[in-house]
Write an enzyme that holds these catalytic residues in place. Structure first.
Site, PDB file in Angstrom:
ATOM      1  N   HIS A  46      40.191  -6.142  -8.470  1.00 12.06           N
ATOM      2  CA  HIS A  46      40.495  -7.557  -8.689  1.00 12.06           C
ATOM      3  C   HIS A  46      40.628  -8.220  -7.325  1.00 12.06           C
ATOM      4  CE1 HIS A  46      41.821 -11.264 -10.308  1.00 12.06           C
ATOM      5  NE2 HIS A  46      43.086 -11.138  -9.958  1.00 12.06           N
ATOM      6  N   CYS A  74      36.460 -12.964 -10.785  1.00 11.87           N
ATOM      7  CA  CYS A  74      37.571 -13.011  -9.823  1.00 11.87           C
ATOM      8  C   CYS A  74      37.148 -13.239  -8.379  1.00 11.87           C
ATOM      9  CB  CYS A  74      38.427 -11.756  -9.940  1.00 11.87           C
ATOM     10  SG  CYS A  74      37.644 -10.237  -9.317  1.00 11.87           S
ATOM     11  N   TRP A  85      33.812 -13.618 -18.741  1.00 15.19           N
ATOM     12  CA  TRP A  85      33.721 -12.169 -18.648  1.00 15.19           C
ATOM     13  C   TRP A  85      32.999 -11.577 -19.860  1.00 15.19           C
ATOM     14  CZ3 TRP A  85      37.594 -15.114 -16.789  1.00 15.19           C
ATOM     15  CH2 TRP A  85      38.000 -14.912 -15.466  1.00 15.19           C
ATOM     16  N   TYR A 141      34.081  -4.785 -15.041  1.00 17.22           N
ATOM     17  CA  TYR A 141      34.946  -4.415 -13.920  1.00 17.22           C
ATOM     18  C   TYR A 141      36.414  -4.657 -14.220  1.00 17.22           C
ATOM     19  CZ  TYR A 141      36.020  -9.163 -12.338  1.00 17.22           C
ATOM     20  OH  TYR A 141      36.514 -10.446 -12.241  1.00 17.22           O
ATOM     21  N   ASP A 184      46.433 -16.738  -6.606  1.00 19.38           N
ATOM     22  CA  ASP A 184      45.305 -16.288  -7.420  1.00 19.38           C
ATOM     23  C   ASP A 184      44.840 -17.408  -8.346  1.00 19.38           C
ATOM     24  OD1 ASP A 184      43.399 -14.857  -8.755  1.00 19.38           O
ATOM     25  OD2 ASP A 184      44.723 -13.224  -9.367  1.00 19.38           O
TER      26      ASP A 184
END
Length: 717
Positions: A363, A304, A269, A550, A386
């Protein structure tokens, strides 16, 4: 803009034909002379895989689903005698198969008629003509899934047994068509969508503004299933885990990221993607699994939506119904109190270094469908899983399966990670303000109870569009059901949505931003400061505009203004903030998001009002032109066109092409693109061997602009 790929695509970026696999040697143990022996067998690939709904798998091995029978035709060295001869089989899993842990299954002969509800291991002779025997082999619905070795056996009238080891492995999957399987899904259209459909979508956005993009799941590609079983067997999963979708989905949530087990994807990220591929360039899972299999190294890089779609692919490939979901304004609760804390100084400027919690613009994660025999009744169905490495669970970066029924009801004490998922969709935001006086603690100035989990969506069944599933995750805001859920959470967590009672404010802010502004254009933020009191109000208006990832993490300050605003009784004052492209372009990051934090401090009353506005700039679409129809396996060309919206050139450009219509994946370099130039790109492609309506997905990336995509549909005949 940041974001980078390798300068030259590696050789594995393009494939059209698969390398031949080395087949294991067939073995046959010797029997006593004169005894009955198996001379040959036929696994009936086409018939079995059609009956098990696995005909789309491109693996050379026979792919079956547990909980149902499959047929094998056997030829003996002499005529079969049902009264004297017995046919049986064994299925062996792993290096040291044992009955005690389910890695060895004995399929004994079944005598007499078999009921429709039969659910056990067994071998049944369907018919026999001379030495030719058709045998049905029954696989129990709680069998382990994975790679099995099949052994066929025949015993003659003298008790002499002869074995033949089938040379090809057999893959056994979960079975959502079997009522005895924990992944049973009743609705046929949902099985078609959540198990058999390899053309997916993911969603992204902010608040109620949600956008969609296509994703080639590719769960039937040869490399995918083999890679998943190798991952599971060589990593943390124990043999008994392979029978449980609960355990398999949890382990896969850890194995799809590389943080603990050297798994499939490396998260990044940072905005710097040197040495890998930027996450926005990926358009499908198949290329990722291919790269991981060939290099034996985690694939760089993912965020993600990539983690979610690759996990969805893995689950569907194993037969577990799965869907990729998107939650806008998604909370990342680091301290487990279901409260998102944000801090501001006396002028209303964000103090990022004090904020450990964050609310992501969106997400993505995965829902998997299964029973939950490990929990009390009522928690089966969709479970949140996840693979994005956010927080450790039991010491590992994994999450779920968390029952949506428990999340919605506030039963945060239940396994697995239900509290974290509850916070993602239903936490509250608390704004804290420092007075500027040394050693004076901050005070809560605003509590927002309905700005987290604004919208939760997934791909609709049978349609390339979104379906809103917010009601599956939480009750409507302000409803009696929501209050009951929060009171339930209060038993386990203190101060959920009940931190302070706010004082009434007589000044309010209303902000408006335009829709559909293309990156590279100017735009305005319009603010109305309203006075609902009967007295004059003199206010200090603070506007802090920052580019944000984001994930909600601020990147660079774009603008900061501090203005005095006077508002008449029962009146309003308007303030317009215009941003030129030159003000923001060099400060943008991946997804072109800008966050405006607006603060009003009323001088007469010391009231503080804080509002946040998220703004996303549009990026151009790639227009793809393809033939309306092509023949399976044929070569054809696709033409792409798009316009650079920026006032400067794009360097180190790549086009990537993938999709359910294509045999393989291509990533090719392109020339420098001038400012505001329209370009065309042509690529040679090979159609898959599958017929029907399929899709082509393309992405473009450069040093200055990433995340540009397009898609086209094509019919393969």
């Amino acid at each position: 803009m940041t974001g980078r790929t390798v300068d030259q695509p590696p050789t594995w970026w393009y494939w059209e034909t698969e390398e031949p696999m080395v087949e294991p040697v067939a073995l046959m143990s010797s029997g006593t002379d004169g005894s009955v022996k198996i001379q040959s067998y036929d696994l009936q690939y086409s018939t079995n895989q059609t009956g098990h709904r696995t005909e789309q798998y491109e693996n050379k091995e026979l792919v079956l689903r547990r909980g149902q029978q499959f047929k094998v035709d056997i030829t003996l060295n002499r005529d079969y005698n049902g009264e004297k001869h017995k046919l049986s089989a064994e299925l062996k899993w792993g290096a040291t198969p044992k009955i005690s842990d389910g890695t060895l299954a004995i399929l004994s002969p079944i005598a007499g008629p078999i009921s429709a509800t039969f659910d056990d291991w067994g071998t049944h002779v369907v018919n026999a003509t001379g030495p030719n025997v058709s045998v049905a082999l029954y696989v129990k619905s709680d069998s382990l899934v994975g790679r099995f070795r099949l052994v066929l056996m025949v015993t003659d009238e003298n008790g002499l047994k002869q074995k033949m080891n089938v040379k090809d492995e057999i893959f056994v999957l979960f079975n959502p068509w079997s009522k005895d399987d924990d992944v049973y899904l009743p609705e046929d259209d949902q099985k078609q969508e959540y198990v058999l459909n390899d053309q997916g979508m993911y969603f992204y956005g902010s608040g109620k503004n949600v956008y969609g993009a296509r994703w080639y799941l590719g769960q039937f590609e040869e490399y995918v299933l083999r890679c998943i079983f190798e991952l599971l067997q060589t990593k943390r999963a124990k043999p008994r885990s392979f029978g449980s979708p609960v355990e398999i989905s949890r382990v896969l949530s850890a194995l799809i990221n590389s943080n603990d087990d050297n798994g499939v994807l490396v998260g990044n990220w940072s905005g710097d993607y040197s040495g890998g591929t930027e996450p926005t360039a990926w358009t499908g899972s198949a290329a990722i699994f291919k790269q991981y299999t060939l290099t034996k190294k985690p694939v760089k890089f993912a965020q993600c939506w990539v983690f979610a779609n690759v996990l969805t692919t893995a689950l569907r490939s194993l037969g577990i119904p799965a869907r990729s979901i998107c939650n806008t304004a998604s909370a990342h609760d680091t301290d487990g109190n279901c409260i998102m804390d944000y801090h501001f100084d006396s002028n209303g400027k964000p103090m990022d270094w004090l904020d450990s919690d964050s609310v992501w613009n969106f997400h993505c994660w995965t829902d998997a469908w299964m029973a939950r025999p490990d929990l009390p009744p009522g928690y089966g169905g969709w479970q949140a899983v996840d693979a994005t490495p956010q927080e450790r669970s039991e010491g590992v970066f994994q999450l779920g399966p968390a029952p949506l029924a428990a999340v919605k009801a506030g039963h945060v004490q239940l396994l697995f990670d239900t509290k974290f998922v509850f916070a993602e969709v239903n936490a509250c935001k608390v704004n804290w303000k420092f007075s500027g006086v040394e050693n004076e603690p901050p005070v809560p100035i605003h509590i927002d109870t309905d700005s987290v989990g604004v919208l939760t969506v997934t791909k609709a069944v049978g349609k390339m569009e979104k379906e809103i599933i917010s009601d599956q995750y939480k009750p409507p805001e302000g409803s009696t059901e929501e209050l009951l859920a929060i009171y339930t959470v209060e038993k386990y967590i203190n101060s959920v949505k009940k931190l302070v009672v706010e004082t009434k404010k007589d000044v309010e802010i209303v902000g408006t931003l335009p829709d559909d502004i293309m990156i590279g254009n100017d735009f305005e933020l319009v603010l109305l400061v309203r006075n609902t009191s009967s007295e004059d109000r003199n206010c200090v208006l603070s506007i802090a505009g920052t580019s944000v990832y984001y994930t909600g993490v601020r990147a660079k300050e774009v603008i900061y203004e501090l203005k005095d605003v006077a508002v008449k009784p029962l009146g309003e004052s308007e303030y317009r903030l215009k941003l030129l492209a030159s003000d923001y372009l060099r400060d943008l990051v991946d997804q072109a998001n800008i966050r405006f934090d607006v603060t009003v401090v009323v001088k007469e009353t010391n009231q503080t009002i804080i509002k946040g506005y998220d703004f996303k700039l549009k990026k151009p679409n790639i227009k793809i032109t393809v033939p309306s129809t092509v023949h399976k396996g044929s070569t054809f060309y696709a033409k792409a066109e798009f316009t650079n919206p920026l006032p400067y050139k794009l360097q180190k450009c790549f086009f990537s092409t993938e999709g359910s219509a294509l045999a393989g994946y291509k990533r090719e370099m392109f020339r420098i693109i001038k400012a505001n130039e329209t370009v065309e790109y042509e690529v040679k492609l090979v159609a898959k061997q599958k017929t029907g309506e399929r899709d082509i997905i393309m992405s473009f990336s450069s040093t200055e602009l990433i995340g540009v995509t397009g898609e086209a549909d094509i019919i393969i005949q």
